[in-house]
Design a protein around this motif. Structure first.
Motif, mmCIF file in Angstrom:
data_model
loop_
_atom_site.group_PDB
_atom_site.id
_atom_site.type_symbol
_atom_site.label_atom_id
_atom_site.label_comp_id
_atom_site.label_asym_id
_atom_site.label_seq_id
_atom_site.Cartn_x
_atom_site.Cartn_y
_atom_site.Cartn_z
ATOM 1 N N ASN C 25 3.313 -10.197 0.355
ATOM 2 C CA ASN C 25 2.569 -9.104 -0.229
ATOM 3 C C ASN C 25 1.079 -9.450 -0.297
ATOM 4 O O ASN C 25 0.711 -10.482 -0.836
ATOM 5 C CB ASN C 25 3.095 -8.874 -1.645
ATOM 6 C CG ASN C 25 2.614 -7.559 -2.210
ATOM 7 O OD1 ASN C 25 1.529 -7.112 -1.850
ATOM 8 N ND2 ASN C 25 3.399 -6.971 -3.079
ATOM 9 N N ASN C 78 1.120 -3.154 0.575
ATOM 10 C CA ASN C 78 2.151 -3.973 -0.063
ATOM 11 C C ASN C 78 3.034 -4.588 0.996
ATOM 12 O O ASN C 78 2.769 -4.447 2.186
ATOM 13 C CB ASN C 78 2.960 -3.137 -1.048
ATOM 14 C CG ASN C 78 3.462 -1.863 -0.406
ATOM 15 O OD1 ASN C 78 3.991 -1.909 0.702
ATOM 16 N ND2 ASN C 78 3.243 -0.735 -1.055
ATOM 17 N N ALA C 79 4.088 -5.255 0.589
ATOM 18 C CA ALA C 79 4.949 -5.981 1.523
ATOM 19 C C ALA C 79 5.542 -5.060 2.582
ATOM 20 O O ALA C 79 5.774 -5.466 3.717
ATOM 21 C CB ALA C 79 6.047 -6.708 0.772
#
Lengths: 106, 642, 165
Positions: C25, C78-79
């Motif tokens: 992330n 984000n991831a």
């Protein structure tokens, strides 16, 4: 605290900053997110800063620290411009993947 | 002495102005001519030359005939023991040329204002003309051979520009190129001569060279080499055998140009140069003999060709070549001041002849063929009278300018070599014949052109006739400058020039002066001969109305003469063709095969490498970074182990 | 004592730096980088560069990293949005970095470093000392860097501005 210089050989600082630098390089090669790559570049700059400060300390000359100041100036400017570029790229490509940005070729 | 110096400093300004004014005129017209009204540019040019002429007169008044003025303007080239200054030398010889160049130059500028009136290159024409005057002044004013050479090349350039003035005509362009290339041949001689002087004398200053030369044995190989090389230069510029063919072709330029450059001034540069170096030449009798032979040969040769030319300007051109030959013959005889005298009188009447021819052409709207003229005397009176007087002068009619100057040369020839005298006299009679053939065919009889042209025949405007009249006066009375001693007066001209020519007198072979009786006999012979020839021409062309035949109908010798002895064709075969063939050979062998191949191969290698290498540009940033790291590693490893 | 302190800090530095690289992330990467900068500041203190340590914290942790955080949040990274590389290129990059490290160390060893006489001056990192240097010997570069800053400021404003259609 005053005897850090006696306790720690300078070579250790050399190794430490080299290691930090190589981690930065690995990050640049490893990741595709342009923002992370920018951060890894910051990491590399900091490894150089560390090296400069260590040399400055071991030689008792504060010139090295002044250089660090200037590097910080450049780094700050670079981050500002770099992030602004990121923003406008994201606005156009909806991504920060560097593989999307491959139009600049023959 | 002190007075002299003050006098000298007072004369520096006019001396500099003489050369600067035409340059200023050239710059104004050349740079801002586009923004100026057309009528103004011509007058700017003419006034610049008038100013120059006034300065020349000031110099003439200020400087007595025994002194000279040397002005070093700046140090030009200085290395090891050679020091060349850029400077002017003002002495009687220079002043003579200055007066001729600026005086006749001004009249011709004035004439051109009328003549070039409708030409679209009006401003350009005056720009070139001013530039020419500037270079011509540099040529005659320089105090060393290099400054003279600048002027020498400069007038060549202007001559090229003005011959090819109507550059839209292909054959005019070719004539310009021919003049330029042929002059280069001569210039090479001049240049080599200068190198010799620089190498052996360490200087190219007139006075230093003359002093150095006097320390050498007369007629030594070095002197002969230098003088021969200089004479080659003079041959090119002054159109002597074998480098004369460019001058008749140079008539492609506007007529005022023919008058100024190719009759009155530039072509006499060679004579000026030899008179300027008279000490050098008189120390090399072999060269003088050579000059004499070339001069005499040219004189006769060109005169014979002139007999059968039908273009009004071509006739005058060959006459110029012939007269130049006569001047060189005078120089070859060691009669330097006589040569200069003929330069001056010739400048008067030949400029007048060309301007008159220009006026005729102007009246007939560009017609130059004398077979289509005739009877013009009635329509254009001023032109007719001035042209007639000029023709009388050039033919050596008694008491006109040409009579005295020619007679002086003939007298010198008679003193030294009777054969030369005979040949020169014949040449002079031929001159009288073809000049009057021209006059009678142009101005007498009936008009042979079309009715349409006949209606439009008109006298030229005042700007054109005024120069004609002034020049006519000069052509008539110019001879008084050089009245021979027979008339119990001093020879004004040669006395004036004596400070220049006296240095060489001691080296020349002295001949018994002809007695006054003989001299009068010679003069009468020449004068009567000229009159007889003129009457003969009158009989043939006016009484019997003979017309020149068409070129195609000519046979035998006439045909050869009419074709100018095929000199152009011979040059074409001997020089031009082989060079063309050689160039073609080099084109195929060296240019196409070797040079082009090498160039193309280089381009091909670069292009192919580029095509291959560009594939590395993938546009993938990760790959670039990877390559960068590898590169850094390689550099570090090289630093470590090698 | 200070040797242990150094070792602890060094290990923390390396671990946090590695975490920057390997976090899935981007948000975590940014946070780890802040940790890394704090440890580097600790090194500065150890090396008698007290003033620099504070400036470092203010500029990097305080300004630059906040900027990073801000951008990451703004772009909502984000991831899940994170692009992935193939394993092969991951291994290749690790090997390249490792090799580069070896080569660098080797070249450092091959370079003859001068022996330092340890200084007894310990105040080289104080404001006074650094300030004097900055405003005497390095005055011109100092002033020029202000111009650099100004142009960077204008440039980033211009770049980030929305283009008017």
């Amino acid at each position: 605290m005053e005897n850090t210089l006696q306790a720690v050989p300078q070579n250790w600082y050399l190794v430490l900053s080299t290691l930090l630098f190589c981690i930065g390089i690995m990050g640049v090669l490893f990741r595709r997110n342009a923002i992370i790559i920018l951060m890894c570049i910051e990491l590399m700059l900091n490894s150089v800063n560390l090296l400069l400060v260590s040399f400055s300390a071991y030689s008792g000359n504060s010139d090295g620290q002044v250089f660090v100041f200037f590097i910080m100036v450049v780094a700050a400017a670079e981050v500002a411009v770099g992030l602004a570029l990121m923003m406008s790229i994201y606005r156009n490509a909806a991504s920060t993947d560097i593989n999307v940005l491959n139009k600049l070729k023959w | 002495m002190n007075d002299n110096m003050i006098q000298d400093t007072l004369l520096v300004t006019p001396a500099l102005l003489v050369s600067l004014l035409p340059l200023i005129g050239f710059l104004i017209n050349g740079l801002f001519g586009k923004f100026l009204p057309k009528s103004v540019t011509g007058w700017i040019a003419a006034l610049a030359i008038l100013g120059s002429f006034i300065c020349s007169v000031t110099l003439f008044n200020g400087l007595n005939s025994t002194s000279s003025l040397n002005i070093d303007i700046f140090n030009w080239i200085a290395f090891s023991n050679i020091n060349i200054t850029f400077g002017f030398l003002i002495d009687p010889l220079t002043i003579t040329m200055l007066l001729v160049v600026t005086g006749i130059g001004f009249l011709i500028h004035l004439y051109s204002i009328g003549y070039m009136h409708d030409d679209e290159g009006y401003t350009r024409f005056f720009t070139y003309l001013n530039l020419f005057i500037f270079f011509m002044l540099l040529l005659v004013m320089g105090n060393n051979y290099l400054v003279m050479f600048i002027g020498w090349e400069g007038v060549g350039l202007c001559s090229y520009l003005l011959i090819g003035f109507w550059f839209k005509n292909e054959s005019y362009n070719n004539a310009a190129k021919k003049a330029f290339v042929m002059n280069r041949v001569g210039d090479l001689g001049f240049l080599l001569g200068m190198f010799f002087m620089l190498f052996y004398f360490g200087s190219i200053d007139y006075s230093t060279v003359a002093n150095q030369a006097q320390t050498l044995a007369p007629n030594s190989a070095l002197l002969i080499t230098i003088t021969m090389l200089l004479f080659v230069g003079a041959m090119g510029k002054s159109a002597q055998l074998p480098l004369f063919t460019w001058l008749p072709d140079a008539m492609a330029g506007p007529t005022p140009v023919s008058a100024l450059i190719h009759a009155a001034t530039m072509v006499t540069a060679g004579i000026y140069m030899i008179v300027r170096s008279n000490i050098l030449f008189s120390l090399a009798p072999t060269t003088l003999t050579f000059i004499l032979i070339v001069g005499v040969a040219t004189s006769v040769f060109a005169a014979v060709i002139g007999l059968l030319q039908n273009d009004i300007k071509k006739v005058l051109a060959y006459s110029t070549v012939s007269q130049l030959g006569l001047m060189f013959a005078a120089l070859g005889l060691g009669a330097f001041s006589s040569g200069m005298f003929h330069v001056v009188t010739h400048a008067f009447f030949k400029a007048l002849l060309f301007l008159g021819a220009g006026s005729v052409i102007h009246a007939l709207h560009g017609e130059q063929d004398i077979r289509k003229m005739g009877g013009l005397g009635k329509y254009i009176k001023v032109t007719y009278i001035t042209f007639l007087l000029a023709s009388l002068a050039i033919s050596g009619f008694p008491f006109l300018s040409g009579f005295f100057s020619k007679d002086e040369i003939l007298a010198h020839a008679f003193e030294q070599n009777k054969t030369i005298w005979v040949i020169l006299s014949i040449s002079s009679f031929i001159t009288a014949f073809y000049m009057f053939r021209l006059v009678f065919l142009t101005f007498f009889g009936n008009f042979r052109g079309t009715e349409e042209t006949k209606k439009h025949i008109h006298e030229s405007p005042i700007t054109m006739t005024l120069p004609l009249i002034v020049l006519c006066i000069l052509a008539v009375v110019g001879g008084l400058l050089g009245l021979p001693e027979v008339f119990h007066v001093q020879h004004v001209f040669s006395t004036y020039l004596s400070s220049v020519t006296e240095g060489s007198a001691q080296y020349l072979v002295h001949h018994e002066k002809v007695s006054h009786a003989t001299e009068i006999a010679l003069m009468s012979f020449a004068g009567i001969g000229a009159i007889v020839v003129i009457l003969f021409a009158y009989n043939k062309y006016v009484k019997q109305n003979a017309l020149p035949a068409d070129e195609v109908e000519l046979t035998g010798l006439n045909k050869v003469i009419s074709n100018k002895f095929y000199v152009d064709e011979i040059y074409e075969t001997v020089f031009v063709k082989p060079i063309t063939v050689l160039s073609d050979l080099f084109l195929v062998l060296v240019d196409k095969l070797i040079i082009d191949l090498a160039v193309n191969a280089t381009a091909w290698i670069v292009a192919t490498t580029g095509k291959t290498m560009r594939l590395l540009q993938t546009g993938n940033t990760g790959f670039y970074v990877f390559a960068m790291i590898i590169g850094m590693m390689v550099l570090l490893i090289i630093r470590l182990f090698i | 004592m200070s040797l242990y302190l150094f070792l602890t800090l060094a290990i923390l530095t390396i671990i946090s730096a590695l975490a920057v690289v390997f976090s899935k992330n981007p948000m975590y990467s940014v946070l780890w980088l802040i940790v890394c900068f704090f440890t580097i500041a600790g090194h500065y203190v150890l090396l008698n560069a007290q003033f620099l340590a504070i400036v470092h914290l203010i500029v990097y942790a305080g300004a630059i990293m906040v900027l990073f955080l801000f951008v990451v949040m703004l772009l909502n990274l984000n991831a899940d949005t994170e692009p992935h590389k193939s394993n092969l290129s991951k291994i290749a990059s690790a090997i390249a970095a490792g090799l580069f490290f070896v080569v660098l160390i080797a070249s450092i060893r091959a370079t003859a470093l001068g022996e330092f006489n340890l200084p007894n001056k310990t105040n080289i990192g104080f404001v006074e000392e650094v300030g004097k240097k900055l405003f005497t010997d390095f005055l011109l570069p100092f002033e020029i860097s202000s111009v650099l800053f100004l142009s960077a400021m204008i440039g980033s404003v211009l770049l980030a501005k929305k283009e008017k259609k």
